[in-house]
Design a protein around this motif. Structure first.
Motif, short mmCIF file in Angstrom:
data_model
loop_
_atom_site.label_atom_id
_atom_site.label_comp_id
_atom_site.label_asym_id
_atom_site.label_seq_id
_atom_site.Cartn_x
_atom_site.Cartn_y
_atom_site.Cartn_z
N ASP A 17 0.76 -1.26 0.00
CA ASP A 17 -0.10 0.04 -0.01
C ASP A 17 0.72 1.27 0.07
O ASP A 17 0.55 2.22 -0.74
N TYR A 18 1.81 1.31 0.78
CA TYR A 18 2.72 2.53 0.60
C TYR A 18 3.44 2.56 -0.65
O TYR A 18 3.77 3.66 -1.07
N TYR A 19 3.90 1.50 -1.18
CA TYR A 19 4.34 1.65 -2.43
C TYR A 19 3.56 2.29 -3.51
O TYR A 19 3.77 2.85 -4.46
N GLU A 20 2.37 1.68 -3.36
CA GLU A 20 1.30 2.10 -4.48
C GLU A 20 1.03 3.63 -4.25
O GLU A 20 0.86 4.24 -5.28
N GLN A 79 6.36 3.43 -19.13
CA GLN A 79 6.40 4.24 -17.53
C GLN A 79 7.64 3.66 -16.92
O GLN A 79 7.75 2.41 -16.79
N LEU A 80 8.44 4.78 -15.91
CA LEU A 80 9.28 4.24 -15.12
C LEU A 80 8.86 4.29 -13.70
O LEU A 80 8.19 5.36 -13.34
N PHE A 81 9.08 3.05 -12.98
CA PHE A 81 8.46 3.17 -11.65
C PHE A 81 9.60 3.65 -10.82
O PHE A 81 10.15 2.87 -10.20
N VAL A 82 9.45 4.72 -10.29
CA VAL A 82 10.57 5.43 -9.26
C VAL A 82 10.12 5.09 -8.26
O VAL A 82 9.29 6.11 -7.56
N GLY A 83 10.53 4.13 -7.29
CA GLY A 83 10.17 3.92 -5.85
C GLY A 83 11.14 4.17 -4.91
O GLY A 83 11.43 5.53 -4.48
N THR A 84 11.97 3.20 -4.34
CA THR A 84 13.12 3.37 -3.59
C THR A 84 14.12 4.20 -4.02
O THR A 84 14.90 4.81 -3.34
N GLU A 85 14.20 4.51 -5.32
CA GLU A 85 15.37 5.21 -6.16
C GLU A 85 15.22 6.72 -5.72
O GLU A 85 16.00 7.25 -5.87
N ARG A 86 13.90 6.95 -5.38
CA ARG A 86 13.80 8.36 -4.90
C ARG A 86 14.61 8.88 -3.61
O ARG A 86 15.08 9.78 -3.42
N ILE A 87 14.71 7.83 -2.86
CA ILE A 87 15.74 8.07 -1.69
C ILE A 87 17.04 7.74 -1.84
O ILE A 87 17.91 8.01 -1.01
N ARG A 88 17.27 6.66 -2.81
CA ARG A 88 18.55 5.92 -2.79
C ARG A 88 19.72 6.99 -3.59
O ARG A 88 20.85 7.00 -3.11
N ALA A 89 19.22 7.46 -4.50
CA ALA A 89 20.17 8.45 -5.17
C ALA A 89 20.95 9.62 -4.24
O ALA A 89 21.93 9.78 -4.22
N PRO A 90 19.90 10.33 -3.53
CA PRO A 90 20.22 11.39 -2.70
C PRO A 90 21.02 11.02 -1.48
O PRO A 90 21.95 11.59 -0.88
N GLU A 91 21.06 9.59 -1.19
CA GLU A 91 21.64 9.13 -0.04
C GLU A 91 23.02 8.95 -0.27
O GLU A 91 23.92 8.34 0.82
#
Length: 607
Positions: free
Chosen positions: A267-270, A441-453
């Motif tokens: 649910d959080y992912y969606e 479509q590109l599903f950008v999930g955990t990549e949203r936090i992995r790149a700035p980390e």
């Protein structure tokens, strides 16, 4: 637009207009030019004295150049900054004057300065009659400053220049006026991240630390992640689009591990995944072309092949005819009795006897006749194909009933009899099975936090460096307890890579973990992390317009060298070049002889 589906803007840079200097740039005193020379973006504008110092920098452009080739479509001249439009088609041609954040290629730096002066309306033909405030890297190498001063004074003939650090100018802009403050600056830009301690308003250069990570490495890491995830869209996952995702869709997690645990929940992912829509064409060639259109295409291709073959035959016939005419001319020399010229012609043709010449003439004559016959026959068949092109269509039409006959076997089974009408409409059956928009479509999930980390955990991309938190702890440990308490009361964040949502909360959490129990600290984010360096340089120039203690004049440049620097509240620390004394070594080695002693004295004077 569906929920969480975002299109790529793919914004193109508009060419900068050539502005006029305006009346504010021509006052009783020359108005300073402020240049924020960043490795990602250059910003230029005027520091106009008065109650209204002017808006944001008039010129902002990417600090890249592309040299065109001679005869290319774009012309032979170099293109700079916003004149390039979209960077992706020219990505392989882009050049930057920077290595990390230090300018090393002064030819490209000259192109950037030319572009800035030209579009600000500054005439640089004779000289640039304006003082210049220029930003430089932390602990800038002396050679880089020497080359930059040489470029400004020798090439542009400026009257004076002042150098300062961009993050210190941003700190200067955000602190209260006339307040000598101490603090800790965390500046993260396109190529590097710096942590700079400030003691009593001056930079403590001995304890500065740099992490070689910034927005550029985050964009490259995000590109690799998405290309591994979507190998079918390698070409569409460009660096420019990755920078757009970083700027508009990424954030910094306050607790990275806990945030990853949240993403495990469906649910959080969606609810939080961002679907980036790549551009695509909804036209499917296989389903939209009818049988008549396919037949027409085949006929067009056939005509093109026939025309190409006819052109080749005509060219070959022309060459054979020219060679045959030449051989017949040589044969006429034999018939006229001109034996000397005949033998010379045979040698040029690499032939030994008249019989060989005669056999070549017969072969060429037959080849020419056959080629003429083929050309006539091809023209007749081409006319027949153009006039009466219907014989091929019945053959194609006869294939369709055979396919229907094969499919009509399903009539024997009642279960399949209802599916036969759907075969006639392939578009209706394909549409619900395969959604073309969802495929792109590109599903950008955990990549949203992995790149700035990566600036907190450089090991994510294999870098053997300490992150921001460890470096911060290392710097604080070099001071006494009282100085530590004073520094953490003013932790200042600046730079474009500090604009992620959640960055301030993450720094506060890291400080909370490393500071003693019940101790206090304060974290402040710059009002505009990207442009505050230029605003601070403008404010500094207006405050020190008549202060000769901070400007390097042309006379001082000629006397003390290009690496010379006058220190001020936003500058580097000046460390003069100390050459080793070699005179004593020469004199000791050459002391025994009179001539050697004289030469040793000369060497000592030269040194």
């Amino acid at each position: 637009m569906a929920a969480n589906v975002f299109p790529f803007r793919d914004a193109r840079a508009a060419p900068d207009p050539v502005l006029e200097a305006g009346p504010e740039a021509h006052g009783p005193l020359p108005v300073p030019l402020v240049l924020d020379n960043g490795s990602f973006q250059a910003r230029a504008g005027w520091a106009c004295p008065g109650p209204d110092p002017g808006p944001e920098p008039r010129l902002q452009f990417r600090a890249v150049c592309a040299r065109g080739r001679g005869g290319a479509r774009g012309g032979a001249g170099p293109q700079v900054g916003n004149a390039l439009g979209s960077l992706e088609p020219l990505r392989w041609m882009l050049r930057s004057p920077f290595d990390r954040n230090v300018p090393v290629n002064l030819e490209l730096q000259e192109l950037l300065l030319d572009y800035s002066f030209q579009h600000l309306g500054v005439s640089s033909q004779g000289c640039v009659d304006h003082p210049i405030v220029l930003t430089e890297a932390v602990c800038n190498p002396l050679y880089s400053r020497q080359m930059m001063s040489e470029l400004l004074f020798e090439c542009y003939g400026i009257p004076k220049v002042a150098y300062g650090i961009d993050s210190l100018f941003s700190f200067y802009h955000n602190k209260p006026k006339n307040l000598i403050s101490s603090g800790l600056i965390i500046s993260s830009g396109y190529q590097c991240t710096h942590i700079l301690p400030i003691l009593d308003g001056r930079l403590d250069a001995k304890n500065c630390k740099r992490i070689n990570l910034g927005g550029s490495q985050a964009a490259g890491y995000l590109q690799r992640l998405l290309q591994l995830k979507y190998p079918g869209h390698l070409a569409a996952i460009t660096l420019s689009r990755m920078e757009e995702i970083l700027h508009e869709h990424s954030y910094v997690a306050e607790d990275y591990v806990a945030e990853l645990q949240k993403w495990r929940c469906p649910d959080y992912y969606e609810n939080n995944v961002h679907k980036m829509q790549l551009p695509f064409s909804s036209k499917l060639l296989g389903s939209t072309l009818s049988s008549e259109e396919k037949q027409e295409r085949r006929q067009q291709q056939l005509r093109r092949l026939q025309e190409l073959n006819a052109r080749r035959r005509e060219e070959k016939l022309q060459l054979d005819q020219e060679r045959l005419d030449r051989l017949l001319c040589v044969q006429e020399l034999l018939e006229d009795g001109q034996m000397d010229q005949f033998h010379k012609a045979l040698i040029e043709l690499n032939m030994d006897s008249p019989e060989e010449l005669q056999s070549y003439i017969q072969k060429l004559s037959s080849a020419v006749e056959q080629a003429k016959q083929k050309i006539l026959q091809a023209e007749v068949t081409l006319e027949v194909d153009v006039v009466d092109s219907k014989p091929e269509t019945p053959d194609l039409e006869q294939l369709e009933p055979t396919l229907e006959d094969v499919e009509s076997i399903n009539d024997f089974e009642p279960l399949f009899s209802e599916e036969t009408p759907e075969v006639e409409k392939p578009v209706a059956t394909v549409q619900p099975v395969f959604n073309l928009a969802a495929y792109h479509q590109l599903f950008v999930g955990t990549e949203r936090i992995r790149a700035p980390e990566i600036i907190f955990q450089p090991s994510l991309i294999g870098e053997e460096q300490a992150g921001v938190a460890e470096t911060l702890q290392y710097i604080l440990d070099r001071y006494s307890k009282d100085v530590q308490d004073m520094l953490v009361q003013n932790v200042f964040l600046t730079g474009g890579n500090m604009m992620y949502p959640g960055m301030k909360g993450r720094i506060e959490k890291e400080l909370l973990e490393m500071r003693p129990f019940q101790s206090s600290f304060k974290v402040q984010l710059a009002s505009n992390p990207v442009l505050d360096a230029w605003y601070g340089a403008r404010d500094w120039a207006l405050d020190h317009l008549d202060d000769d203690e901070v400007w390097i004049t042309r006379k001082e440049y000629e006397e003390k060298g290009g690496e010379y620097l006058k220190e001020h509240c936003a500058s580097n620390i000046y460390v003069p070049i100390r050459l080793p004394k070699q005179a004593s070594r020469f004199s000791d080695a050459q002391a025994p002889g009179k001539g050697s002693g004289a030469s040793g004295g000369g060497a000592g004077e030269q040194a």
